[in-house]
Motif scaffolding. Sequence first.
Motif, PDB file in Angstrom:
ATOM      1  N   GLY A 272      37.512 -96.898 -43.924  1.00 51.29           N
ATOM      2  CA  GLY A 272      36.334 -96.192 -44.409  1.00 51.29           C
ATOM      3  C   GLY A 272      36.225 -96.229 -45.917  1.00 51.29           C
ATOM      4  O   GLY A 272      37.216 -96.421 -46.627  1.00 51.29           O
ATOM      5  N   ASP A 273      35.020 -96.054 -46.401  1.00 49.37           N
ATOM      6  CA  ASP A 273      34.748 -96.067 -47.836  1.00 49.37           C
ATOM      7  C   ASP A 273      35.514 -94.918 -48.509  1.00 49.37           C
ATOM      8  O   ASP A 273      35.323 -93.743 -48.159  1.00 49.37           O
ATOM      9  CB  ASP A 273      33.246 -95.899 -48.068  1.00 49.37           C
ATOM     10  CG  ASP A 273      32.846 -96.088 -49.523  1.00 49.37           C
ATOM     11  OD1 ASP A 273      33.715 -95.928 -50.409  1.00 49.37           O
ATOM     12  OD2 ASP A 273      31.661 -96.376 -49.785  1.00 49.37           O
ATOM     13  N   PRO A 274      36.376 -95.230 -49.489  1.00 55.10           N
ATOM     14  CA  PRO A 274      37.178 -94.171 -50.144  1.00 55.10           C
ATOM     15  C   PRO A 274      36.342 -93.082 -50.812  1.00 55.10           C
ATOM     16  O   PRO A 274      36.838 -91.983 -51.055  1.00 55.10           O
ATOM     17  CB  PRO A 274      37.993 -94.949 -51.187  1.00 55.10           C
ATOM     18  CG  PRO A 274      38.028 -96.348 -50.686  1.00 55.10           C
ATOM     19  CD  PRO A 274      36.727 -96.566 -49.979  1.00 55.10           C
ATOM     20  N   ARG A 275      35.070 -93.383 -51.068  1.00 52.40           N
ATOM     21  CA  ARG A 275      34.207 -92.373 -51.689  1.00 52.40           C
ATOM     22  C   ARG A 275      33.686 -91.363 -50.674  1.00 52.40           C
ATOM     23  O   ARG A 275      33.158 -90.315 -51.041  1.00 52.40           O
ATOM     24  CB  ARG A 275      33.034 -93.058 -52.392  1.00 52.40           C
ATOM     25  CG  ARG A 275      33.449 -93.943 -53.573  1.00 52.40           C
ATOM     26  CD  ARG A 275      32.320 -94.816 -54.056  1.00 52.40           C
ATOM     27  NE  ARG A 275      31.935 -95.799 -53.026  1.00 52.40           N
ATOM     28  CZ  ARG A 275      31.010 -96.744 -53.211  1.00 52.40           C
ATOM     29  NH1 ARG A 275      30.384 -96.840 -54.376  1.00 52.40           N
ATOM     30  NH2 ARG A 275      30.719 -97.590 -52.243  1.00 52.40           N
ATOM     31  N   ASN A 276      33.854 -91.711 -49.379  1.00 50.40           N
ATOM     32  CA  ASN A 276      33.392 -90.836 -48.301  1.00 50.40           C
ATOM     33  C   ASN A 276      34.527 -89.911 -47.869  1.00 50.40           C
ATOM     34  O   ASN A 276      35.656 -90.350 -47.666  1.00 50.40           O
ATOM     35  CB  ASN A 276      32.918 -91.702 -47.124  1.00 50.40           C
ATOM     36  CG  ASN A 276      32.210 -90.884 -46.062  1.00 50.40           C
ATOM     37  OD1 ASN A 276      32.676 -89.820 -45.667  1.00 50.40           O
ATOM     38  ND2 ASN A 276      31.089 -91.410 -45.574  1.00 50.40           N
ATOM     39  N   SER A 277      34.245 -88.632 -47.706  1.00 47.08           N
ATOM     40  CA  SER A 277      35.295 -87.670 -47.358  1.00 47.08           C
ATOM     41  C   SER A 277      35.906 -87.924 -45.986  1.00 47.08           C
ATOM     42  O   SER A 277      36.976 -87.397 -45.670  1.00 47.08           O
ATOM     43  CB  SER A 277      34.736 -86.242 -47.406  1.00 47.08           C
ATOM     44  OG  SER A 277      33.678 -86.086 -46.464  1.00 47.08           O
ATOM     45  N   HIS A 281      41.303 -93.019 -46.950  1.00 48.48           N
ATOM     46  CA  HIS A 281      41.699 -93.229 -48.348  1.00 48.48           C
ATOM     47  C   HIS A 281      40.972 -92.292 -49.311  1.00 48.48           C
ATOM     48  O   HIS A 281      41.088 -92.461 -50.537  1.00 48.48           O
ATOM     49  CB  HIS A 281      41.423 -94.678 -48.763  1.00 48.48           C
ATOM     50  CG  HIS A 281      42.452 -95.659 -48.306  1.00 48.48           C
ATOM     51  ND1 HIS A 281      43.782 -95.547 -48.637  1.00 48.48           N
ATOM     52  CD2 HIS A 281      42.348 -96.774 -47.536  1.00 48.48           C
ATOM     53  CE1 HIS A 281      44.451 -96.553 -48.096  1.00 48.48           C
ATOM     54  NE2 HIS A 281      43.613 -97.307 -47.419  1.00 48.48           N
ATOM     55  N   TYR A 282      40.260 -91.328 -48.794  1.00 46.86           N
ATOM     56  CA  TYR A 282      39.521 -90.407 -49.665  1.00 46.86           C
ATOM     57  C   TYR A 282      40.493 -89.594 -50.522  1.00 46.86           C
ATOM     58  O   TYR A 282      41.442 -89.000 -50.026  1.00 46.86           O
ATOM     59  CB  TYR A 282      38.654 -89.478 -48.827  1.00 46.86           C
ATOM     60  CG  TYR A 282      37.890 -88.456 -49.634  1.00 46.86           C
ATOM     61  CD1 TYR A 282      36.866 -88.853 -50.500  1.00 46.86           C
ATOM     62  CD2 TYR A 282      38.187 -87.100 -49.525  1.00 46.86           C
ATOM     63  CE1 TYR A 282      36.158 -87.924 -51.241  1.00 46.86           C
ATOM     64  CE2 TYR A 282      37.482 -86.152 -50.266  1.00 46.86           C
ATOM     65  CZ  TYR A 282      36.467 -86.575 -51.122  1.00 46.86           C
ATOM     66  OH  TYR A 282      35.767 -85.655 -51.858  1.00 46.86           O
ATOM     67  N   ILE A 283      40.261 -89.594 -51.824  1.00 50.07           N
ATOM     68  CA  ILE A 283      41.101 -88.825 -52.747  1.00 50.07           C
ATOM     69  C   ILE A 283      40.510 -87.431 -52.905  1.00 50.07           C
ATOM     70  O   ILE A 283      39.549 -87.218 -53.651  1.00 50.07           O
ATOM     71  CB  ILE A 283      41.229 -89.528 -54.115  1.00 50.07           C
ATOM     72  CG1 ILE A 283      41.782 -90.940 -53.943  1.00 50.07           C
ATOM     73  CG2 ILE A 283      42.126 -88.703 -55.042  1.00 50.07           C
ATOM     74  CD1 ILE A 283      43.176 -90.990 -53.365  1.00 50.07           C
ATOM     75  N   HIS A 284      41.089 -86.489 -52.186  1.00 50.96           N
ATOM     76  CA  HIS A 284      40.622 -85.104 -52.252  1.00 50.96           C
ATOM     77  C   HIS A 284      41.176 -84.441 -53.512  1.00 50.96           C
ATOM     78  O   HIS A 284      42.330 -84.672 -53.883  1.00 50.96           O
ATOM     79  CB  HIS A 284      41.106 -84.349 -51.009  1.00 50.96           C
ATOM     80  CG  HIS A 284      40.435 -83.035 -50.796  1.00 50.96           C
ATOM     81  ND1 HIS A 284      40.768 -81.897 -51.503  1.00 50.96           N
ATOM     82  CD2 HIS A 284      39.432 -82.670 -49.955  1.00 50.96           C
ATOM     83  CE1 HIS A 284      40.009 -80.884 -51.105  1.00 50.96           C
ATOM     84  NE2 HIS A 284      39.191 -81.319 -50.163  1.00 50.96           N
ATOM     85  N   PRO A 288      46.457 -84.055 -50.500  1.00 51.41           N
ATOM     86  CA  PRO A 288      46.662 -85.497 -50.320  1.00 51.41           C
ATOM     87  C   PRO A 288      46.034 -85.994 -49.019  1.00 51.41           C
ATOM     88  O   PRO A 288      45.924 -85.243 -48.036  1.00 51.41           O
ATOM     89  CB  PRO A 288      48.190 -85.623 -50.274  1.00 51.41           C
ATOM     90  CG  PRO A 288      48.664 -84.305 -49.775  1.00 51.41           C
ATOM     91  CD  PRO A 288      47.709 -83.299 -50.339  1.00 51.41           C
ATOM     92  N   ASN A 289      45.612 -87.255 -49.039  1.00 50.71           N
ATOM     93  CA  ASN A 289      45.086 -87.850 -47.803  1.00 50.71           C
ATOM     94  C   ASN A 289      46.250 -88.255 -46.886  1.00 50.71           C
ATOM     95  O   ASN A 289      47.421 -88.090 -47.226  1.00 50.71           O
ATOM     96  CB  ASN A 289      44.164 -89.030 -48.100  1.00 50.71           C
ATOM     97  CG  ASN A 289      44.865 -90.159 -48.850  1.00 50.71           C
ATOM     98  OD1 ASN A 289      46.066 -90.393 -48.671  1.00 50.71           O
ATOM     99  ND2 ASN A 289      44.129 -90.861 -49.709  1.00 50.71           N
ATOM    100  N   GLU A 290      45.922 -88.805 -45.720  1.00 51.89           N
ATOM    101  CA  GLU A 290      46.947 -89.133 -44.729  1.00 51.89           C
ATOM    102  C   GLU A 290      47.910 -90.205 -45.236  1.00 51.89           C
ATOM    103  O   GLU A 290      49.106 -90.162 -44.929  1.00 51.89           O
ATOM    104  CB  GLU A 290      46.288 -89.603 -43.429  1.00 51.89           C
ATOM    105  CG  GLU A 290      45.569 -88.506 -42.658  1.00 51.89           C
ATOM    106  CD  GLU A 290      46.540 -87.471 -42.096  1.00 51.89           C
ATOM    107  OE1 GLU A 290      47.222 -87.769 -41.103  1.00 51.89           O
ATOM    108  OE2 GLU A 290      46.605 -86.372 -42.670  1.00 51.89           O
TER     109      GLU A 290
END
Length: 512
Positions: A272-277, A281-284, A288-290
């Motif tokens: 998935g697009d990292p910019r999408n929550s 790979h989404y950087i919250h 931390p992400n999975e």
Amino acid sequence: QYLPHIVFSFSLQVDRTEVIRTCINPVYSKLFTVDFYFEEVQRLRFEVHDISSNHNGLKEADFLGGMECTLGQIVSQRKLSKSLLKHGNTAGKSSITVIAEELSGNDDYVELAFNARKLDDKDFFSKSDPFLEIFRMNDDATQQLVHRTEVVMNNLSPAWKSFKVSVNSLCSGDPDRRLKCIVWDWDSNGKHDFIGEFTSTFKEMRGAMEGKQVQWECINPKYKAKKKNYKNSGTVILNLCKIHKMHSFLDYIMGGCQIQFTVAIDFTASNGDPRNSCSLHYIHPYQPNEYLKALVAVGEICQDYDSDKMFPAFGFGARIPPEYTVSHDFAINFNEDNPECAGIQGVVEAYQSCLPKLQLYGPTNIAPIIQKVAKSASEETNTKEASQYFILLILTDGVITDMADTREAIVHASHLPMSVIIVGVGNADFSDMQMLDGDDGILRSPKGEPVLRDIVQFVPFRNFKHGHRANCVQILDYYNGKGIKPKCSSEMYKSSRLGAVAHACNLRTLRC
């Protein structure tokens, strides 16, 4: 053909027995060794399957029944028997028995090689098809199967393959304990014909060390009682008795062996697009992400055994700058000459820094990164020492697309001081990945070559988070299998080792 076979598991499959052909009351010689923790409820499940004769794994096997219990139940009762439950928890007439024994401190193995001469012929139209069983006689007058050899067809003077068995299993660490050996003539219907038997001890068997032989008359008690001129039903000879010292994981680590830890991260578009929550790979900003959770969970275990704490970190499945061509083994710090990061935190920072610069793409190919680490591990074999062992952690969100090349790479790497941990991130169906860690049979290359040893451990991260314990069996398998000893004498750290292992009580479930 009826080929019963037991699978033993916690939440993940732990091990499986050998397959016994054409038998509805099988006794298994395979031993399971597990760690017992008094303060924990350790839930176990045993499953019995009827394997097809062409051994296509559990997917095509018939489920005969399962049994669930806790390790504490087996330990407290010593011998636990329960009904096998079929699907829907319906009980049939079948049952399973599990026996537990505490292991003593002797981890050594003994290698034995037997042959026989002039065994009785039990077949009318051909010669006997003999095999040998060895039983340990227990203090309560029961006997426990220790080993069953292969069948040698149509031969009254068979030479069975050498085999290794732990000294604990053979005689409970007591060289004077009686051992009962029985020779059978194998029959395809499972009703094997008794040829003869003899008794011995490990102490007596050690007479076959250093090229000597020990032999016994194989006696059939019924023939001996009825026939006046009866001498024996053949002779069994022990040609080899060799003791193999088994070193522990702590022996190698305290002897100076370094764990070389390498990370490989999946940057394919399926994440998935990292910019999408919703992306893995989404950087919250606050948690931390999975991928980061998996990296830290495994990395913090391994980093304690790496003295310089410098970890090579790679990515695969992305288009990388400046040309944005697809790469399956790029350094995430974009320094191909020096892909190492300072500690797990350095890997985390390199991951977070490179992510905005990548174009997630595909396919999910992991053979190139396995081959890259295998090249370094191959150079280590030239030292003939326990200096460096390589562990590759692969974090991926789905099933790989280069399965044939990956199988080939794993078979090659199984000869090297190297292991692969594959952690499945996310909630995808990872059932096809079980092939790689041998849970559904022995892994083979596309050409049919089997792995020398099991070097792959696959686990979905959702299971790892709930108490999966990393183990060091693969490291011991490599060095002990190669006969490579720890670099320094065990006397230097004997007291430290005793203090470190005092907590756990090792148990083995013997036979079902």
